[in-house]
Design a protein around this motif. Structure first.
Motif, PDB file in Angstrom:
ATOM      1  N   ALA A  19      11.206   4.847   1.490  1.00 10.75           N
ATOM      2  CA  ALA A  19      12.590   4.978   1.027  1.00 10.75           C
ATOM      3  C   ALA A  19      12.894   3.957  -0.066  1.00 10.75           C
ATOM      4  N   ARG A  20      12.356   2.734   0.080  1.00 11.71           N
ATOM      5  CA  ARG A  20      12.572   1.698  -0.934  1.00 11.71           C
ATOM      6  C   ARG A  20      11.868   2.042  -2.236  1.00 11.71           C
ATOM      7  N   ILE A  21      10.713   2.714  -2.149  1.00  7.89           N
ATOM      8  CA  ILE A  21      10.015   3.172  -3.360  1.00  7.89           C
ATOM      9  C   ILE A  21      10.826   4.286  -4.019  1.00  7.89           C
ATOM     10  N   ASP A  22      11.273   5.256  -3.215  1.00  4.38           N
ATOM     11  CA  ASP A  22      12.022   6.400  -3.745  1.00  4.38           C
ATOM     12  C   ASP A  22      13.336   5.977  -4.385  1.00  4.38           C
ATOM     13  N   SER A  23      13.966   4.928  -3.834  1.00  4.39           N
ATOM     14  CA  SER A  23      15.246   4.473  -4.377  1.00  4.39           C
ATOM     15  C   SER A  23      15.074   3.630  -5.637  1.00  4.39           C
ATOM     16  N   GLY A  24      13.821   3.249  -5.927  1.00  2.00           N
ATOM     17  CA  GLY A  24      13.576   2.413  -7.097  1.00  2.00           C
ATOM     18  C   GLY A  24      13.646   0.934  -6.803  1.00  2.00           C
ATOM     19  N   GLU A  25      13.860   0.580  -5.534  1.00  2.00           N
ATOM     20  CA  GLU A  25      13.922  -0.843  -5.161  1.00  2.00           C
ATOM     21  C   GLU A  25      12.548  -1.498  -5.314  1.00  2.00           C
ATOM     22  N   LEU A  26      11.501  -0.774  -4.936  1.00  2.00           N
ATOM     23  CA  LEU A  26      10.126  -1.253  -5.125  1.00  2.00           C
ATOM     24  C   LEU A  26       9.529  -0.451  -6.274  1.00  2.00           C
ATOM     25  N   THR A  27       9.142  -1.149  -7.333  1.00  3.16           N
ATOM     26  CA  THR A  27       8.674  -0.427  -8.515  1.00  3.16           C
ATOM     27  C   THR A  27       7.270  -0.800  -8.963  1.00  3.16           C
ATOM     28  N   SER A  28       6.799  -1.989  -8.645  1.00  8.43           N
ATOM     29  CA  SER A  28       5.466  -2.347  -9.124  1.00  8.43           C
ATOM     30  C   SER A  28       4.618  -2.858  -7.975  1.00  8.43           C
ATOM     31  N   ARG A  29       4.614  -4.156  -7.755  1.00  7.24           N
ATOM     32  CA  ARG A  29       3.773  -4.721  -6.700  1.00  7.24           C
ATOM     33  C   ARG A  29       4.510  -4.673  -5.370  1.00  7.24           C
ATOM     34  N   MET A  30       3.782  -4.236  -4.356  1.00 12.53           N
ATOM     35  CA  MET A  30       4.338  -4.207  -3.004  1.00 12.53           C
ATOM     36  C   MET A  30       4.360  -5.624  -2.434  1.00 12.53           C
ATOM     37  N   PRO A  31       5.256  -5.869  -1.463  1.00 13.60           N
ATOM     38  CA  PRO A  31       5.201  -7.175  -0.781  1.00 13.60           C
ATOM     39  C   PRO A  31       3.833  -7.334  -0.097  1.00 13.60           C
ATOM     40  N   SER A  32       3.433  -8.568   0.123  1.00 12.26           N
ATOM     41  CA  SER A  32       2.154  -8.817   0.798  1.00 12.26           C
ATOM     42  C   SER A  32       2.234  -8.327   2.246  1.00 12.26           C
ATOM     43  N   ARG A  64      -6.016  -8.230  -4.558  1.00 10.18           N
ATOM     44  CA  ARG A  64      -4.870  -8.357  -5.470  1.00 10.18           C
ATOM     45  C   ARG A  64      -3.583  -7.806  -4.892  1.00 10.18           C
ATOM     46  N   GLY A  65      -3.688  -6.891  -3.943  1.00 14.29           N
ATOM     47  CA  GLY A  65      -2.480  -6.353  -3.328  1.00 14.29           C
ATOM     48  C   GLY A  65      -2.326  -4.865  -3.535  1.00 14.29           C
ATOM     49  N   ALA A  66      -1.163  -4.379  -3.148  1.00 15.68           N
ATOM     50  CA  ALA A  66      -0.856  -2.956  -3.275  1.00 15.68           C
ATOM     51  C   ALA A  66       0.211  -2.771  -4.349  1.00 15.68           C
ATOM     52  N   TYR A  67       0.077  -1.691  -5.096  1.00 14.00           N
ATOM     53  CA  TYR A  67       0.993  -1.418  -6.202  1.00 14.00           C
ATOM     54  C   TYR A  67       1.557  -0.024  -6.079  1.00 14.00           C
ATOM     55  N   VAL A  68       2.840   0.112  -6.390  1.00 16.48           N
ATOM     56  CA  VAL A  68       3.507   1.412  -6.335  1.00 16.48           C
ATOM     57  C   VAL A  68       2.946   2.317  -7.430  1.00 16.48           C
ATOM     58  N   VAL A  92       0.886   0.370   5.085  1.00 18.68           N
ATOM     59  CA  VAL A  92       0.479   0.428   3.681  1.00 18.68           C
ATOM     60  C   VAL A  92      -0.646   1.459   3.507  1.00 18.68           C
ATOM     61  N   ALA A  93      -1.557   1.537   4.475  1.00 20.11           N
ATOM     62  CA  ALA A  93      -2.646   2.520   4.403  1.00 20.11           C
ATOM     63  C   ALA A  93      -2.082   3.939   4.415  1.00 20.11           C
ATOM     64  N   LEU A  94      -1.029   4.161   5.200  1.00 19.69           N
ATOM     65  CA  LEU A  94      -0.400   5.478   5.240  1.00 19.69           C
ATOM     66  C   LEU A  94       0.182   5.830   3.873  1.00 19.69           C
ATOM     67  N   LEU A  95       0.862   4.877   3.244  1.00 21.91           N
ATOM     68  CA  LEU A  95       1.421   5.104   1.906  1.00 21.91           C
ATOM     69  C   LEU A  95       0.297   5.316   0.885  1.00 21.91           C
ATOM     70  N   ARG A  96      -0.811   4.615   1.064  1.00 22.74           N
ATOM     71  CA  ARG A  96      -1.973   4.808   0.181  1.00 22.74           C
ATOM     72  C   ARG A  96      -2.505   6.234   0.336  1.00 22.74           C
ATOM     73  N   ASP A  97      -2.610   6.693   1.586  1.00 19.99           N
ATOM     74  CA  ASP A  97      -3.121   8.045   1.836  1.00 19.99           C
ATOM     75  C   ASP A  97      -2.195   9.117   1.260  1.00 19.99           C
ATOM     76  N   GLU A  98      -0.913   8.786   1.112  1.00 16.10           N
ATOM     77  CA  GLU A  98       0.075   9.707   0.521  1.00 16.10           C
ATOM     78  C   GLU A  98       0.125   9.567  -1.001  1.00 16.10           C
ATOM     79  N   ASP A  99      -0.741   8.720  -1.567  1.00 13.94           N
ATOM     80  CA  ASP A  99      -0.748   8.433  -3.007  1.00 13.94           C
ATOM     81  C   ASP A  99       0.564   7.827  -3.486  1.00 13.94           C
ATOM     82  N   ARG A 100       1.227   7.060  -2.610  1.00 14.92           N
ATOM     83  CA  ARG A 100       2.450   6.343  -2.995  1.00 14.92           C
ATOM     84  C   ARG A 100       2.118   4.972  -3.557  1.00 14.92           C
TER      85      ARG A 100
END
Length: 78
Positions: free
Chosen positions: A23-36, A70-74, A55-63
């Motif tokens: 929801a935070r990605i969809d709203s534009g609140e998270l736009t680049s690097r995900m929190p650790s 280095r971390g996860a990126y939107v 985070v793995a679930l979001l990765r599997d959804e290509d989010r």
């Protein structure tokens, strides 16, 4: 931003965390690097493993794309 998850819900905690992050990605609140993972675990009051599964679930959804060390990126959707 302390976010509570419902420990009594039949919905697994990692899915609750992933839903809020989605929801935070969809709203534009998270736009680049995900929190650790540590920050996600602290924010939602869950274990590191639960944060990792969310985070793995979001990765599997290509989010998000995960870059080891280095971390996860939107992933920006056109």
């Amino acid at each position: 931003r302390g976010v509570t998850v419902d420990h009594d819900s039949p919905e697994p905690l990692y899915r609750q965390v992933a839903a809020d992050l989605r929801a935070r990605i969809d709203s534009g609140e998270l736009t680049s690097r995900m929190p650790s993972l540590k920050t996600i675990a602290q924010t939602y009051g869950v274990s590191h493993v639960t944060a990792e599964k969310a985070v793995a679930l979001l990765r599997d959804e290509d989010r998000v794309v995960v870059v080891i060390g280095r971390g996860a990126y939107v992933v920006r959707k056109p």
